[in-house]
Motif scaffolding. Structure first.
Motif, PDB file in Angstrom:
ATOM      1  N   CYS A   9       0.831  -1.202   0.000  1.00 39.52           N
ATOM      2  CA  CYS A   9       0.000   0.000   0.000  1.00 39.52           C
ATOM      3  C   CYS A   9       0.867   1.255   0.000  1.00 39.52           C
ATOM      4  O   CYS A   9       2.042   1.207   0.360  1.00 39.52           O
ATOM      5  CB  CYS A   9      -0.918   0.008   1.220  1.00 39.52           C
ATOM      6  N   PRO A  10       0.293   2.393  -0.384  1.00 38.30           N
ATOM      7  CA  PRO A  10       1.038   3.645  -0.325  1.00 38.30           C
ATOM      8  C   PRO A  10       1.275   4.082   1.124  1.00 38.30           C
ATOM      9  O   PRO A  10       0.523   3.714   2.018  1.00 38.30           O
ATOM     10  CB  PRO A  10       0.121   4.658  -1.016  1.00 38.30           C
ATOM     11  N   VAL A  11       2.329   4.853   1.321  1.00 39.60           N
ATOM     12  CA  VAL A  11       2.573   5.453   2.634  1.00 39.60           C
ATOM     13  C   VAL A  11       1.594   6.608   2.800  1.00 39.60           C
ATOM     14  O   VAL A  11       1.510   7.496   1.957  1.00 39.60           O
ATOM     15  CB  VAL A  11       4.025   5.967   2.755  1.00 39.60           C
ATOM     16  N   VAL A  12       0.805   6.563   3.867  1.00 40.35           N
ATOM     17  CA  VAL A  12      -0.159   7.613   4.192  1.00 40.35           C
ATOM     18  C   VAL A  12       0.112   8.058   5.621  1.00 40.35           C
ATOM     19  O   VAL A  12       0.354   7.233   6.499  1.00 40.35           O
ATOM     20  CB  VAL A  12      -1.611   7.092   4.051  1.00 40.35           C
ATOM     21  N   PHE A  13       0.080   9.363   5.839  1.00 42.03           N
ATOM     22  CA  PHE A  13       0.308   9.911   7.172  1.00 42.03           C
ATOM     23  C   PHE A  13      -1.015  10.268   7.824  1.00 42.03           C
ATOM     24  O   PHE A  13      -2.034  10.446   7.150  1.00 42.03           O
ATOM     25  CB  PHE A  13       1.229  11.135   7.086  1.00 42.03           C
ATOM     26  N   SER A  14      -1.019  10.377   9.144  1.00 40.85           N
ATOM     27  CA  SER A  14      -2.262  10.555   9.904  1.00 40.85           C
ATOM     28  C   SER A  14      -3.046  11.807   9.513  1.00 40.85           C
ATOM     29  O   SER A  14      -4.266  11.800   9.555  1.00 40.85           O
ATOM     30  CB  SER A  14      -1.967  10.564  11.401  1.00 40.85           C
ATOM     31  N   LEU A  75      -8.352   5.158   3.128  1.00 43.75           N
ATOM     32  CA  LEU A  75      -6.952   5.577   3.157  1.00 43.75           C
ATOM     33  C   LEU A  75      -6.280   5.496   1.796  1.00 43.75           C
ATOM     34  O   LEU A  75      -5.548   6.402   1.404  1.00 43.75           O
ATOM     35  CB  LEU A  75      -6.156   4.720   4.145  1.00 43.75           C
ATOM     36  N   TRP A  76      -6.491   4.383   1.084  1.00 45.46           N
ATOM     37  CA  TRP A  76      -5.717   4.121  -0.121  1.00 45.46           C
ATOM     38  C   TRP A  76      -6.534   4.045  -1.405  1.00 45.46           C
ATOM     39  O   TRP A  76      -5.957   3.952  -2.487  1.00 45.46           O
ATOM     40  CB  TRP A  76      -4.953   2.812   0.021  1.00 45.46           C
ATOM     41  N   GLY A  77      -7.848   4.043  -1.302  1.00 47.32           N
ATOM     42  CA  GLY A  77      -8.659   3.852  -2.513  1.00 47.32           C
ATOM     43  C   GLY A  77      -8.353   2.491  -3.113  1.00 47.32           C
ATOM     44  O   GLY A  77      -8.305   1.483  -2.416  1.00 47.32           O
ATOM     45  N   ASP A  78      -8.095   2.457  -4.402  1.00 47.95           N
ATOM     46  CA  ASP A  78      -7.754   1.182  -5.051  1.00 47.95           C
ATOM     47  C   ASP A  78      -6.242   1.035  -5.244  1.00 47.95           C
ATOM     48  O   ASP A  78      -5.790   0.196  -6.019  1.00 47.95           O
ATOM     49  CB  ASP A  78      -8.493   1.032  -6.377  1.00 47.95           C
ATOM     50  N   ALA A  79      -5.450   1.833  -4.515  1.00 45.92           N
ATOM     51  CA  ALA A  79      -3.990   1.817  -4.667  1.00 45.92           C
ATOM     52  C   ALA A  79      -3.309   0.826  -3.713  1.00 45.92           C
ATOM     53  O   ALA A  79      -2.129   0.958  -3.421  1.00 45.92           O
ATOM     54  CB  ALA A  79      -3.436   3.221  -4.444  1.00 45.92           C
ATOM     55  N   TYR A  80      -4.048  -0.164  -3.199  1.00 47.01           N
ATOM     56  CA  TYR A  80      -3.436  -1.169  -2.333  1.00 47.01           C
ATOM     57  C   TYR A  80      -3.789  -2.561  -2.826  1.00 47.01           C
ATOM     58  O   TYR A  80      -4.750  -2.756  -3.561  1.00 47.01           O
ATOM     59  CB  TYR A  80      -3.873  -0.997  -0.881  1.00 47.01           C
ATOM     60  N   GLN A  81      -2.965  -3.520  -2.410  1.00 43.50           N
ATOM     61  CA  GLN A  81      -3.224  -4.926  -2.699  1.00 43.50           C
ATOM     62  C   GLN A  81      -3.040  -5.711  -1.407  1.00 43.50           C
ATOM     63  O   GLN A  81      -2.085  -5.485  -0.668  1.00 43.50           O
ATOM     64  CB  GLN A  81      -2.250  -5.469  -3.742  1.00 43.50           C
ATOM     65  N   LEU A  82      -3.949  -6.618  -1.148  1.00 41.67           N
ATOM     66  CA  LEU A  82      -3.840  -7.516  -0.005  1.00 41.67           C
ATOM     67  C   LEU A  82      -3.978  -8.936  -0.524  1.00 41.67           C
ATOM     68  O   LEU A  82      -4.988  -9.277  -1.143  1.00 41.67           O
ATOM     69  CB  LEU A  82      -4.920  -7.225   1.040  1.00 41.67           C
ATOM     70  N   ARG A  83      -2.958  -9.725  -0.295  1.00 41.19           N
ATOM     71  CA  ARG A  83      -2.974 -11.122  -0.730  1.00 41.19           C
ATOM     72  C   ARG A  83      -3.054 -11.995   0.513  1.00 41.19           C
ATOM     73  O   ARG A  83      -2.245 -11.864   1.431  1.00 41.19           O
ATOM     74  CB  ARG A  83      -1.701 -11.416  -1.522  1.00 41.19           C
ATOM     75  N   LEU A  84      -4.025 -12.869   0.558  1.00 42.20           N
ATOM     76  CA  LEU A  84      -4.224 -13.798   1.674  1.00 42.20           C
ATOM     77  C   LEU A  84      -4.203 -15.216   1.131  1.00 42.20           C
ATOM     78  O   LEU A  84      -4.902 -15.521   0.166  1.00 42.20           O
ATOM     79  CB  LEU A  84      -5.569 -13.541   2.356  1.00 42.20           C
ATOM     80  N   GLU A  85      -3.399 -16.076   1.769  1.00 34.89           N
ATOM     81  CA  GLU A  85      -3.386 -17.471   1.325  1.00 34.89           C
ATOM     82  C   GLU A  85      -2.885 -18.388   2.428  1.00 34.89           C
ATOM     83  O   GLU A  85      -2.129 -17.969   3.305  1.00 34.89           O
ATOM     84  CB  GLU A  85      -2.548 -17.649   0.060  1.00 34.89           C
ATOM     85  N   ALA A  86      -3.328 -19.619   2.359  1.00 34.62           N
ATOM     86  CA  ALA A  86      -2.890 -20.640   3.317  1.00 34.62           C
ATOM     87  C   ALA A  86      -1.485 -21.101   2.950  1.00 34.62           C
ATOM     88  O   ALA A  86      -1.121 -21.146   1.773  1.00 34.62           O
ATOM     89  CB  ALA A  86      -3.849 -21.822   3.282  1.00 34.62           C
ATOM     90  N   ILE A  87      -0.708 -21.406   3.969  1.00 30.66           N
ATOM     91  CA  ILE A  87       0.617 -21.989   3.748  1.00 30.66           C
ATOM     92  C   ILE A  87       0.719 -23.244   4.598  1.00 30.66           C
ATOM     93  O   ILE A  87       0.230 -23.296   5.709  1.00 30.66           O
ATOM     94  CB  ILE A  87       1.769 -21.010   4.059  1.00 30.66           C
ATOM     95  N   ASP A  88       1.345 -24.273   4.052  1.00 38.72           N
ATOM     96  CA  ASP A  88       1.516 -25.490   4.820  1.00 38.72           C
ATOM     97  C   ASP A  88       2.998 -25.756   5.042  1.00 38.72           C
ATOM     98  O   ASP A  88       3.850 -25.017   4.554  1.00 38.72           O
ATOM     99  CB  ASP A  88       0.820 -26.687   4.152  1.00 38.72           C
ATOM    100  N   ALA A  89       3.312 -26.773   5.788  1.00 34.77           N
ATOM    101  CA  ALA A  89       4.692 -27.057   6.172  1.00 34.77           C
ATOM    102  C   ALA A  89       5.601 -27.272   4.966  1.00 34.77           C
ATOM    103  O   ALA A  89       6.746 -26.874   4.971  1.00 34.77           O
ATOM    104  CB  ALA A  89       4.734 -28.270   7.093  1.00 34.77           C
ATOM    105  N   SER A  90       5.100 -27.890   3.910  1.00 37.51           N
ATOM    106  CA  SER A  90       5.945 -28.157   2.741  1.00 37.51           C
ATOM    107  C   SER A  90       6.310 -26.873   2.011  1.00 37.51           C
ATOM    108  O   SER A  90       7.379 -26.758   1.446  1.00 37.51           O
ATOM    109  CB  SER A  90       5.244 -29.117   1.781  1.00 37.51           C
ATOM    110  N   GLN A  91       5.428 -25.834   2.034  1.00 36.44           N
ATOM    111  CA  GLN A  91       5.740 -24.556   1.420  1.00 36.44           C
ATOM    112  C   GLN A  91       6.741 -23.783   2.261  1.00 36.44           C
ATOM    113  O   GLN A  91       7.531 -23.016   1.729  1.00 36.44           O
ATOM    114  CB  GLN A  91       4.470 -23.722   1.244  1.00 36.44           C
TER     115      GLN A  91
END
Length: 93
Positions: A9-14, A75-91
């Motif tokens: 995400c972009p740096v945004v100040f308070s 805060l960011w509009g559409d200028a951010y990305q959030l990636r969520l994923e499961a990880i297992d022991a082999s990864q």
């Protein structure tokens, strides 16, 4: 199963938004946020990149809930990305 969250995400100040929040305020904190195992933050060219590892998907979803997405949009509009994923022991090996 552990869960991975990567926020870019972009740096945004308070003073730049109605929530009086910074970009770092939108990231979970180790020792405070339930279920967060580790957090690594880097600032690159006025962007925050936060890599978080969670104990499980439920803990991750509790933090990145609908309120979080509402604040992120303000805060960011559409200028951010959030990636969520499961990880297992082999990864992780």
């Amino acid at each position: 199963m552990r869960h991975l969250a990567i926020l870019d995400c972009p740096v945004v100040f308070s003073g730049e938004n109605t929530y009086a929040m910074t970009s770092i305020d939108m990231c979970p904190s180790v020792g405070i946020t339930r279920g967060l195992i580790s957090r690594h933050v880097k600032i690159v060219e006025a962007r925050v990149i936060a890599v978080c590892i969670w104990e499980d998907q439920m803990s991750c979803m509790l933090f990145f809930n609908s309120d979080w997405y509402e604040r992120a949009g303000a805060l960011w509009g559409d200028a951010y990305q959030l990636r969520l994923e499961a990880i297992d022991a082999s990864q992780a090996a």
